[in-house]
Structure formats: structure tokens, C-alpha cells
Scaffold this motif. Structure first.
Motif, PDB file in Angstrom:
ATOM      1  N   TYR A   1       0.831  -1.202   0.000  1.00 31.79           N
ATOM      2  CA  TYR A   1       0.000   0.000   0.000  1.00 31.79           C
ATOM      3  C   TYR A   1       0.868   1.255   0.000  1.00 31.79           C
ATOM      4  O   TYR A   1       0.728   2.132  -0.848  1.00 31.79           O
ATOM      5  N   PHE A   2       1.781   1.346   0.976  1.00 33.03           N
ATOM      6  CA  PHE A   2       2.612   2.551   1.070  1.00 33.03           C
ATOM      7  C   PHE A   2       3.626   2.620  -0.071  1.00 33.03           C
ATOM      8  O   PHE A   2       3.962   3.709  -0.552  1.00 33.03           O
ATOM      9  N   GLY A   3       4.106   1.434  -0.564  1.00 35.28           N
ATOM     10  CA  GLY A   3       5.050   1.441  -1.678  1.00 35.28           C
ATOM     11  C   GLY A   3       4.416   1.966  -2.949  1.00 35.28           C
ATOM     12  O   GLY A   3       5.015   2.755  -3.686  1.00 35.28           O
ATOM     13  N   LYS A   4       3.179   1.532  -3.234  1.00 31.60           N
ATOM     14  CA  LYS A   4       2.501   1.974  -4.458  1.00 31.60           C
ATOM     15  C   LYS A   4       2.112   3.442  -4.368  1.00 31.60           C
ATOM     16  O   LYS A   4       2.119   4.155  -5.384  1.00 31.60           O
ATOM     17  N   MET A   5       1.786   3.935  -3.132  1.00 34.65           N
ATOM     18  CA  MET A   5       1.490   5.363  -2.975  1.00 34.65           C
ATOM     19  C   MET A   5       2.738   6.197  -3.296  1.00 34.65           C
ATOM     20  O   MET A   5       2.659   7.233  -3.963  1.00 34.65           O
ATOM     21  N   ALA A   6       3.899   5.745  -2.831  1.00 37.93           N
ATOM     22  CA  ALA A   6       5.147   6.451  -3.139  1.00 37.93           C
ATOM     23  C   ALA A   6       5.427   6.391  -4.628  1.00 37.93           C
ATOM     24  O   ALA A   6       5.883   7.369  -5.238  1.00 37.93           O
ATOM     25  N   GLU A   7       5.113   5.200  -5.281  1.00 38.96           N
ATOM     26  CA  GLU A   7       5.332   5.045  -6.724  1.00 38.96           C
ATOM     27  C   GLU A   7       4.502   6.060  -7.500  1.00 38.96           C
ATOM     28  O   GLU A   7       5.001   6.726  -8.412  1.00 38.96           O
ATOM     29  N   LYS A   8       3.232   6.182  -7.156  1.00 43.07           N
ATOM     30  CA  LYS A   8       2.351   7.095  -7.869  1.00 43.07           C
ATOM     31  C   LYS A   8       2.825   8.538  -7.734  1.00 43.07           C
ATOM     32  O   LYS A   8       2.818   9.299  -8.706  1.00 43.07           O
ATOM     33  N   LEU A   9       3.215   8.915  -6.521  1.00 42.06           N
ATOM     34  CA  LEU A   9       3.630  10.303  -6.302  1.00 42.06           C
ATOM     35  C   LEU A   9       4.903  10.617  -7.076  1.00 42.06           C
ATOM     36  O   LEU A   9       5.018  11.654  -7.732  1.00 42.06           O
TER      37      LEU A   9
ATOM     38  N   GLU B   1       6.027   9.016  -9.679  1.00 37.03           N
ATOM     39  CA  GLU B   1       5.736   8.912 -11.117  1.00 37.03           C
ATOM     40  C   GLU B   1       5.086  10.194 -11.604  1.00 37.03           C
ATOM     41  O   GLU B   1       5.381  10.679 -12.704  1.00 37.03           O
ATOM     42  N   ALA B   2       4.215  10.752 -10.769  1.00 39.63           N
ATOM     43  CA  ALA B   2       3.554  12.006 -11.133  1.00 39.63           C
ATOM     44  C   ALA B   2       4.563  13.154 -11.192  1.00 39.63           C
ATOM     45  O   ALA B   2       4.432  14.062 -12.023  1.00 39.63           O
ATOM     46  N   ARG B   3       5.568  13.124 -10.341  1.00 40.54           N
ATOM     47  CA  ARG B   3       6.570  14.195 -10.300  1.00 40.54           C
ATOM     48  C   ARG B   3       7.766  13.892 -11.189  1.00 40.54           C
ATOM     49  O   ARG B   3       8.702  14.669 -11.261  1.00 40.54           O
ATOM     50  N   VAL B   4       7.706  12.743 -11.895  1.00 43.61           N
ATOM     51  CA  VAL B   4       8.780  12.309 -12.802  1.00 43.61           C
ATOM     52  C   VAL B   4      10.122  12.298 -12.064  1.00 43.61           C
ATOM     53  O   VAL B   4      11.128  12.866 -12.509  1.00 43.61           O
TER      54      VAL B   4
ATOM     55  N   LYS C   1      12.774  10.080 -11.505  1.00 39.50           N
ATOM     56  CA  LYS C   1      13.265   8.804 -12.000  1.00 39.50           C
ATOM     57  C   LYS C   1      14.083   8.049 -10.955  1.00 39.50           C
ATOM     58  O   LYS C   1      13.945   6.831 -10.814  1.00 39.50           O
ATOM     59  N   ILE C   2      14.904   8.743 -10.245  1.00 36.55           N
ATOM     60  CA  ILE C   2      15.790   8.063  -9.288  1.00 36.55           C
ATOM     61  C   ILE C   2      14.972   7.410  -8.192  1.00 36.55           C
ATOM     62  O   ILE C   2      15.104   6.209  -7.913  1.00 36.55           O
ATOM     63  N   ASP C   3      14.118   8.211  -7.555  1.00 36.28           N
ATOM     64  CA  ASP C   3      13.319   7.673  -6.455  1.00 36.28           C
ATOM     65  C   ASP C   3      12.324   6.628  -6.958  1.00 36.28           C
ATOM     66  O   ASP C   3      12.066   5.621  -6.275  1.00 36.28           O
ATOM     67  N   LEU C   4      11.769   6.849  -8.184  1.00 39.28           N
ATOM     68  CA  LEU C   4      10.815   5.897  -8.763  1.00 39.28           C
ATOM     69  C   LEU C   4      11.485   4.557  -9.040  1.00 39.28           C
ATOM     70  O   LEU C   4      10.919   3.494  -8.771  1.00 39.28           O
ATOM     71  N   SER C   5      12.725   4.586  -9.564  1.00 37.25           N
ATOM     72  CA  SER C   5      13.440   3.335  -9.839  1.00 37.25           C
ATOM     73  C   SER C   5      13.701   2.569  -8.550  1.00 37.25           C
ATOM     74  O   SER C   5      13.595   1.335  -8.512  1.00 37.25           O
ATOM     75  N   HIS C   6      13.996   3.268  -7.457  1.00 36.41           N
ATOM     76  CA  HIS C   6      14.269   2.602  -6.180  1.00 36.41           C
ATOM     77  C   HIS C   6      13.013   1.936  -5.628  1.00 36.41           C
ATOM     78  O   HIS C   6      13.067   0.792  -5.146  1.00 36.41           O
ATOM     79  N   VAL C   7      11.855   2.639  -5.712  1.00 32.90           N
ATOM     80  CA  VAL C   7      10.637   2.047  -5.160  1.00 32.90           C
ATOM     81  C   VAL C   7      10.158   0.879  -6.026  1.00 32.90           C
ATOM     82  O   VAL C   7       9.639  -0.122  -5.508  1.00 32.90           O
ATOM     83  N   CYS C   8      10.359   0.955  -7.381  1.00 37.57           N
ATOM     84  CA  CYS C   8       9.989  -0.156  -8.261  1.00 37.57           C
ATOM     85  C   CYS C   8      10.852  -1.382  -7.974  1.00 37.57           C
ATOM     86  O   CYS C   8      10.357  -2.518  -7.952  1.00 37.57           O
TER      87      CYS C   8
ATOM     88  N   GLU D   1      14.185  -1.294 -14.662  1.00 38.94           N
ATOM     89  CA  GLU D   1      15.254  -1.387 -15.656  1.00 38.94           C
ATOM     90  C   GLU D   1      15.109  -0.303 -16.704  1.00 38.94           C
ATOM     91  O   GLU D   1      16.101   0.233 -17.206  1.00 38.94           O
ATOM     92  N   GLY D   2      13.843   0.043 -17.022  1.00 36.37           N
ATOM     93  CA  GLY D   2      13.621   1.110 -17.989  1.00 36.37           C
ATOM     94  C   GLY D   2      14.074   2.465 -17.453  1.00 36.37           C
ATOM     95  O   GLY D   2      14.308   3.395 -18.233  1.00 36.37           O
ATOM     96  N   LEU D   3      14.147   2.569 -16.158  1.00 37.29           N
ATOM     97  CA  LEU D   3      14.619   3.826 -15.528  1.00 37.29           C
ATOM     98  C   LEU D   3      16.085   3.699 -15.084  1.00 37.29           C
ATOM     99  O   LEU D   3      16.501   4.330 -14.116  1.00 37.29           O
TER     100      LEU D   3
END
Length: 447
Positions: free
Chosen positions: A65-73, A75-78, A80-87, A111-113
Motif C-alpha cells: 500500500y505505502f510502496g505503491k502510494m510512493a510510486e504514484k507520487l 511517477e507524477a513528479r517524474v 526517475k531516481i526515487d521511482l526506480s528505487h521504489v519499483c 530497468e527502464g529507468l
């Protein structure tokens, strides 16, 4: 913001140390503060750390739950670094739950990031290799494992290079520090030598100045002393010359007085010889003897080395011996003995004591030995604490009356007068058939 950051950082540390209760408390506090501040980035970080917390606490639903909330936020702010870590985090969690499809989606999304971070890429490739191993695709697993191994080698090489560079920097720094320390020591040594040299130079200068001052003072004082010594020498020479002149003059006075007294004695002798009256003749002879006593004093003073004092014991022997010789020619042989030692006496005291001895000796020669073939006289002189004591003793017939009863007699009256002149006294007593006269005068008496 700083408080929220501190709470989040400490909560992350507690998650890693598995202090679950404290970790959750600090992370929730940080989340509330970020929410109150409407800080979306901080909120995303807090959700990411809460996801890690719930995964380790084995609360899977809350983790996703909390991981996907961080992913969405992110991803919305683009981000990449933080998004790749949470993915990557979510992919690893699904992989451990053997949910291959969800794990593959999140891992390939990470991997795409792909980042320029070899550490993150090495961890991601290792996770993808594990994914394909579980999926049964060994070729892909080998491919990702090879990539992970290359990155691992690259990381080790970089770490080794970094360590080597660090060691080189530390070595060069140590060399520079050693060189600086050596230069500092050389500088300090040169400074100390300069200080020491300056101190020695200043010390030598001060000592030299001090010696010059001492020498100057010594020369000045020596000159003054020489002047004083010269003045003293001149003064002493003048005083010595004056003293010698005075002594010579005094000797001449004593000599002339002695000559005058001798002349006077001769006149008395001639007068006594020409006088038909026996009483007058005897009186003149006694006066002649008294004058002779005074002449002897001046003769001794003339012959003495010191013109103010004479040896009274020597004078006493000389006086009585001459009286004895005079009386012997008239038929009165007398044995005379002396007791005493050399005694210095001032002229005034010696003069009166001599006249008193002359009077006593004359009286003994004249009256003590009447009707006898010979007699004996004993004379003693001694110096007590503050006085001279003269003892005159004969073995004659003694006094016909008490000594005090003879005060009217001219001879004894003369004895008392002369004793008073020198602040002395005369006493008489009879002892074992001897007449004893004791005369005591102060040794500083003055007429």
C-alpha cells in the motif's frame, strides 16, 4: 523541515536495526509533519520507508500500500531516481512472494529507468537474474548475472582505485605533513638558534658594558684613593716631622732641665760644704738629694724612646743605688733588694713617687740604722688593676711614735703632700721587726 528529516532518518535507522515499535513511531511522526507541511516529496520518502518497515515487519498489504502510494507520487513528479528505487523494492517483495508476473513488471519498469549508479544497477541485475532463474529462463538469467558480475567487478575496481587513490592521498598528505613538520622544526630550530645567539650577544654586551662600568668606577675610585693616599702621606709626613720636632724639643727640654737641676744640686753642695752650721748643712744635703731625684727623672726621660712615659722600676733601682753609694761613703753600708718588673709610668706620677722614695730612703739611711754596722732595705713595685703599689721596707729601729702622730714632722708632712698630688695614699705598719711603708697611687694619676 529539519525536524521531519531527522525523524525520518532516525526511523529508517531503527528499521534497519529491527526496532519495529520505535521505528513505526518515528516514521508516523515524520509522515504527519510532512502532511501538515504539505510536502509531497517528504511524504513520498516516508511512505517508501514505511513500506520497507511493513515488509520487514511481515505486514505485506501495508508494505504494498505505502510502496505503491510512493510510486504514484514519484511517477507524477517524474522523479526517475526515487521511482526506480521504489519499483526495485516492490519487485523484490513480489519476487520473494513468488509472484513472478508482478515482480517482472516492477523490475523491468525499474530497468527502464536505469540509472548511472553502478551499485543500484548491480543490485537490479542480480534481482532480474534471480527472477529469470525462477522463471526457468536460464539464458536471460545468465545474461543478467553476467551484467551484475561485470558491474560488481567494476565496483570493486572503482573501490580499489578509490582506496588506492585514498591511500595515495594519505601517503602524499603524510609526506607533505612530514615535510611541513621538518620545515617547522627547522624553522623553530633556526628561530631558537637566533634567539640563543641574540641572548648570548646581548649577554656579552651587557657583561662588557658592566665590566666597562666597573672598570671606570674602579679607575675613578683608584684615582680618588691615590689622591687620598697622597694627601694622607703628605699629612702623615708633616705630622711625623712635627712629632719628631716635638720629641726632639721635649728631649732638649728634659736635657736642659736635668742640666739646670744638676747645676742647682752643685750650688746646694757648695753651699752645704761652706756652711758652718751642721743643721743647715744637713738640710742642704737633703735638698741636694731631692734635686738629684728630679734630675734622674729628666735624665731617664731624655734617654727614653718615648718622651711621655718611663720605666719606673729601672729608675727606682738607679735612684736608691746612688743614694746607697752616697751613704756608703759616710760609713753606712746597707743591703738593698728589689722586687718587681718593668713598669711604664707617666712623668708626673714618677716624679712624685721618686721624691717619696727619696724621702723614705734618706730617712732610713739617716735614722733606721743608728748604732749598727749594717742594715737592709727592700723595695717592691707592682701594678694592680687600676693602681701602682710601692712597698718600702727596712729592718731598722722603726718609728719612735705612731705614724699619724708624726704628721707635724716636715718629712712626713712632705710625704702626705706628695701622695695627695697624685691622688694616692701612704700607710705604715710594723711587721716582724721591719718598718713597712705602702704607697698606692692610681695608674692614671695627674699632679
Amino acid at each position: 523541515i529539519m525536524v521531519e528529516y531527522s525523524l525520518r532518518g532516525y526511523g529508517k535507522f531503527l528499521v534497519e536495526t529491527e526496532d519495529w515499535r520505535q521505528a513505526y513511531s518515528y516514521l508516523k511522526k515524520a509522515e504527519k509533519m510532512a502532511s501538515a507541511n504539505k510536502d509531497s516529496i517528504s511524504m513520498a520518502f516516508n511512505w517508501f520507508h514505511l513500506s520497507s518497515y511493513f515488509w520487514k515487519a511481515q505486514q505485506v498489504d501495508s508494505c504494498f500500500y505505502f510502496g505503491k502510494m510512493a510510486e504514484k507520487l514519484w511517477e507524477a513528479r517524474v522523479e526517475k531516481i526515487d521511482l526506480s528505487h521504489v519499483c526495485h523494492h516492490l519487485g523484490k517483495c513480489y519476487l520473494q512472494l513468488d509472484k513472478i508476473k508482478e515482480a517482472s513488471r516492477y523490475l523491468h519498469k525499474a530497468e527502464g529507468l536505469l540509472l548511472n549508479d553502478p551499485y543500484f544497477n548491480e543490485a537490479l541485475f542480480s534481482t532480474l537474474a534471480e527472477l529469470y532463474i525462477k522463471n526457468g529462463n536460464t539464458a536471460k538469467a545468465y545474461e543478467y548475472m553476467t551484467k551484475a558480475k561485470k558491474l560488481s567487478q567494476l565496483i570493486r575496481e572503482k573501490e580499489s582505485s578509490a582506496k588506492l587513490a585514498g591511500l595515495q592521498i594519505r601517503y602524499q598528505t603524510a609526506q607533505k605533513e612530514a615535510l611541513l613538520e621538518k620545515q617547522r622544526q627547522e624553522t623553530d630550530q633556526a628561530k631558537n638558534e637566533t634567539i640563543k645567539s641574540n641572548y648570548q650577544r646581548n649577554t656579552i654586551l651587557i657583561i662588557t658594558i658592566g665590566l666597562l662600568l666597573v672598570a671606570t668606577v674602579a679607575i675613578f675610585m683608584n684615582r680618588k684613593i691615590n689622591i687620598k693616599n697622597h694627601q694622607l702621606t703628605v699629612t702623615n709626613t708633616a705630622l711625623l716631622r712635627t712629632t719628631e720636632q716635638k720629641q726632639t724639643l721635649l728631649k732638649e727640654v728634659h736635657h736642659r732641665v736635668k742640666n739646670n737641676l744638676t747645676t742647682l744640686k752643685s750650688l746646694f753642695y757648695l753651699q752645704a760644704k761652706s756652711s758652718p752650721d751642721q743643721n743647715v748643712k744637713e738640710a742642704l744635703i737633703e735638698c741636694q738629694q731631692q734635686i738629684h731625684s728630679m734630675a734622674l727623672i729628666h735624665q731617664n726621660m731624655y734617654e727614653a724612646t718615648e718622651n711621655e712615659r718611663l720605666d719606673f722600676f729601672h729608675f727606682l733601682q738607679q735612684l736608691i743605688t746612688e743614694l746607697e753609694i752616697t751613704k756608703r761613703t759616710t760609713g753606712f753600708p746597707v743591703k738593698i733588694t728589689y722586687q718587681g718588673q718593668s713598669i711604664d709610668m707617666d712623668v708626673s706620677t714618677a716624679l712624685f713617687l721618686g721624691l717619696m722614695v727619696n724621702e723614705l730612703a734618706t730617712n732610713s739611711f739617716k735614722h733606721a740604722f743608728v748604732g749598727r754596722a749594717q742594715g737592709a732595705i727592700h723595695v717592691a713595685i707592682e701594678k694592680a688593676n687600676h693602681s701602682f703599689i710601692l712597698t718600702f721596707m727596712d729592718d731598722g729601729v722603726g718609728l719612735t711614735r705612731a705614724f699619724d702622730a708624726l704628721q707635724g714632722n716636715f718629712g712626713f708632712k712632705l710625704l702626705h703632700i706628695m701622695a695627695d698630688q697624685v691622688q694616692g695614699n701612704i700607710r705604715y705598719h710594723r711587721e716582724e721587726n721591719h718598718s713597712v711603708f705602702t704607697i698606692e697611687v692610681p695608674n692614671e694619676a695627674r699632679a
